[in-house]
Design a protein around this motif. Structure first.
Motif, short mmCIF file in Angstrom:
data_model
loop_
_atom_site.label_atom_id
_atom_site.label_comp_id
_atom_site.label_asym_id
_atom_site.label_seq_id
_atom_site.Cartn_x
_atom_site.Cartn_y
_atom_site.Cartn_z
N ALA A 13 0.83 -1.21 0.00
CA ALA A 13 0.00 0.00 0.00
C ALA A 13 0.86 1.25 0.00
O ALA A 13 0.61 2.20 -0.76
N SER A 14 1.90 1.28 0.83
CA SER A 14 2.66 2.52 0.96
C SER A 14 3.56 2.79 -0.25
O SER A 14 3.89 3.93 -0.53
N GLU A 15 3.90 1.73 -1.00
CA GLU A 15 4.76 1.91 -2.18
C GLU A 15 3.96 2.13 -3.47
O GLU A 15 4.54 2.48 -4.51
N ALA A 16 2.66 1.92 -3.41
CA ALA A 16 1.85 1.91 -4.65
C ALA A 16 1.94 3.22 -5.43
O ALA A 16 2.18 3.22 -6.64
N ASN A 32 4.16 5.60 -5.51
CA ASN A 32 5.48 5.82 -6.13
C ASN A 32 5.72 4.92 -7.33
O ASN A 32 6.54 5.24 -8.19
N ARG A 33 5.01 3.80 -7.38
CA ARG A 33 5.14 2.88 -8.52
C ARG A 33 4.24 3.28 -9.68
O ARG A 33 4.21 2.60 -10.71
N GLY A 34 3.47 4.36 -9.52
CA GLY A 34 2.62 4.82 -10.63
C GLY A 34 1.20 4.30 -10.57
O GLY A 34 0.39 4.58 -11.47
N ILE A 35 0.87 3.55 -9.52
CA ILE A 35 -0.50 3.06 -9.33
C ILE A 35 -1.41 4.27 -9.05
O ILE A 35 -1.03 5.19 -8.32
N LYS A 36 -2.61 4.26 -9.66
CA LYS A 36 -3.56 5.37 -9.46
C LYS A 36 -4.78 4.97 -8.62
O LYS A 36 -5.40 5.82 -7.99
N VAL A 37 -5.14 3.70 -8.67
CA VAL A 37 -6.32 3.21 -7.94
C VAL A 37 -5.98 1.82 -7.40
O VAL A 37 -5.30 1.03 -8.07
N ILE A 38 -6.47 1.53 -6.19
CA ILE A 38 -6.27 0.20 -5.61
C ILE A 38 -7.63 -0.47 -5.39
O ILE A 38 -8.56 0.16 -4.86
N ILE A 39 -7.73 -1.72 -5.80
CA ILE A 39 -8.92 -2.54 -5.52
C ILE A 39 -8.49 -3.61 -4.53
O ILE A 39 -7.49 -4.30 -4.75
N ALA A 40 -9.23 -3.72 -3.42
CA ALA A 40 -8.87 -4.69 -2.39
C ALA A 40 -10.06 -5.59 -2.09
O ALA A 40 -11.13 -5.12 -1.72
N GLY A 41 -9.88 -6.91 -2.27
CA GLY A 41 -10.95 -7.86 -2.01
C GLY A 41 -10.56 -8.80 -0.89
O GLY A 41 -9.45 -9.36 -0.89
N ALA A 42 -11.45 -8.97 0.08
CA ALA A 42 -11.17 -9.91 1.17
C ALA A 42 -12.48 -10.40 1.76
O ALA A 42 -13.53 -9.77 1.60
N GLY A 43 -12.39 -11.54 2.44
CA GLY A 43 -13.58 -12.13 3.04
C GLY A 43 -13.45 -12.24 4.55
O GLY A 43 -12.43 -11.88 5.13
N MET A 44 -14.51 -12.68 5.18
CA MET A 44 -14.61 -12.87 6.63
C MET A 44 -14.35 -11.55 7.37
O MET A 44 -15.00 -10.56 7.06
N SER A 83 -5.30 2.90 4.90
CA SER A 83 -4.62 3.64 5.98
C SER A 83 -3.20 4.04 5.61
O SER A 83 -2.61 4.92 6.23
N LYS A 84 -2.64 3.38 4.57
CA LYS A 84 -1.24 3.64 4.21
C LYS A 84 -1.08 4.34 2.87
O LYS A 84 0.03 4.42 2.34
N THR A 85 -2.17 4.85 2.30
CA THR A 85 -2.07 5.54 1.01
C THR A 85 -3.21 6.54 0.88
O THR A 85 -4.27 6.34 1.49
N VAL A 86 -2.99 7.60 0.11
CA VAL A 86 -4.11 8.51 -0.20
C VAL A 86 -4.67 8.23 -1.60
O VAL A 86 -5.52 8.97 -2.09
N LEU A 87 -4.22 7.16 -2.24
CA LEU A 87 -4.86 6.73 -3.49
C LEU A 87 -6.27 6.25 -3.16
O LEU A 87 -6.52 5.74 -2.06
N PRO A 88 -7.22 6.39 -4.13
CA PRO A 88 -8.56 5.85 -3.88
C PRO A 88 -8.51 4.33 -3.75
O PRO A 88 -7.89 3.66 -4.57
N VAL A 89 -9.17 3.81 -2.70
CA VAL A 89 -9.22 2.37 -2.46
C VAL A 89 -10.66 1.89 -2.61
O VAL A 89 -11.57 2.44 -1.98
N ILE A 90 -10.85 0.89 -3.46
CA ILE A 90 -12.17 0.30 -3.69
C ILE A 90 -12.19 -1.07 -3.02
O ILE A 90 -11.33 -1.92 -3.31
N GLY A 91 -13.13 -1.28 -2.12
CA GLY A 91 -13.20 -2.55 -1.40
C GLY A 91 -14.24 -3.48 -2.00
O GLY A 91 -15.32 -3.06 -2.41
N VAL A 92 -13.89 -4.77 -2.05
CA VAL A 92 -14.84 -5.79 -2.53
C VAL A 92 -14.97 -6.88 -1.47
O VAL A 92 -14.02 -7.62 -1.21
N PRO A 93 -16.15 -6.99 -0.84
CA PRO A 93 -16.36 -8.05 0.15
C PRO A 93 -16.54 -9.41 -0.53
O PRO A 93 -17.32 -9.52 -1.48
N MET A 94 -15.82 -10.42 -0.04
CA MET A 94 -15.92 -11.76 -0.61
C MET A 94 -17.02 -12.57 0.08
O MET A 94 -17.19 -12.47 1.29
#
Ligand code: RP5
Length: 166
Positions: free
Chosen positions: A52-55, A57-69, A79-90
């Motif tokens: 998350a914290s390196e994203a 600087n690597r040129g990432i513009k958006v993060i999608i994060a999917g997790a369950g439970m 919490s570790k980036t100001v890039l927009p984060v999109i969450g997907v509940p599994m």
């Protein structure tokens, strides 16, 4: 801009891959370079924080994060980036995704996560939402999104016409 990934897709487990693939497929359809990673907020916290914290600087513009439970992945990433984060509940587990939905959507004020629907629809929409964010500064993506909806409408009209013939 280079050819590096613009969207990072991170998931908590390999078991999430069949669902998160929907997001990757949409990004591929729009020719948006993306990267898929497996990293867990609970099982590999240090790697998750680094991703998350390196994203940015690597040129990432958006993060999608999917997790369950007890799905803390999207929130921890946010919490570790100001890039927009999109969450997907599994889905899955005893509560079939409702646990992950609540865990992902109920972020405390100050650290937002844009939460999608549970499962495949959410993953697909996460891909589309990422394209919409990128389209703010990419007119070509904006046009492609409009065309996507035109095609969706045509497809439904065709299915309706087929139904009327039966
Ligand atoms: C979460 O726990 C993962 O995102 C996955 O949805 C769920 C179950 O993981 P596995 O036990 O299948 O690895 O962290």
């Amino acid at each position: 801009m280079g050819n590096g990934p613009l969207v990072l897709i991170v998931m908590g487990s390999e078991s999430d891959l069949p669902i998160m693939q929907e997001a990757a497929d949409i990004l591929k359809q729009f020719e948006v370079p993306s990267e898929m990673r497996i990293s867990s907020a609970h099982r590999s916290p240090a790697r998750t924080l680094a991703l998350a914290s390196e994203a940015a600087n690597r040129g990432i513009k958006v993060i999608i994060a999917g997790a369950g439970m007890a799905a803390h992945l999207a929130g921890v990433v946010a919490s570790k980036t100001v890039l927009p984060v999109i969450g997907v509940p599994m889905p899955g587990g005893a509560l079939n995704g409702v646990d992950a939905l609540y865990a992902t959507v109920q972020m405390p004020a100050g650290i937002p996560v844009a939460t999608m629907a549970i499962g495949k629809a959410g993953a697909k929409n996460a891909g589309l939402f990422a394209v919409q964010v990128l389209a703010l500064s990419r007119p070509d993506l904006s046009e492609a999104l409009v065309q996507y909806r035109v095609d969706m409408d045509k497809d439904l009209a065709q299915k309706d016409a087929d139904l009327q013939r039966r």
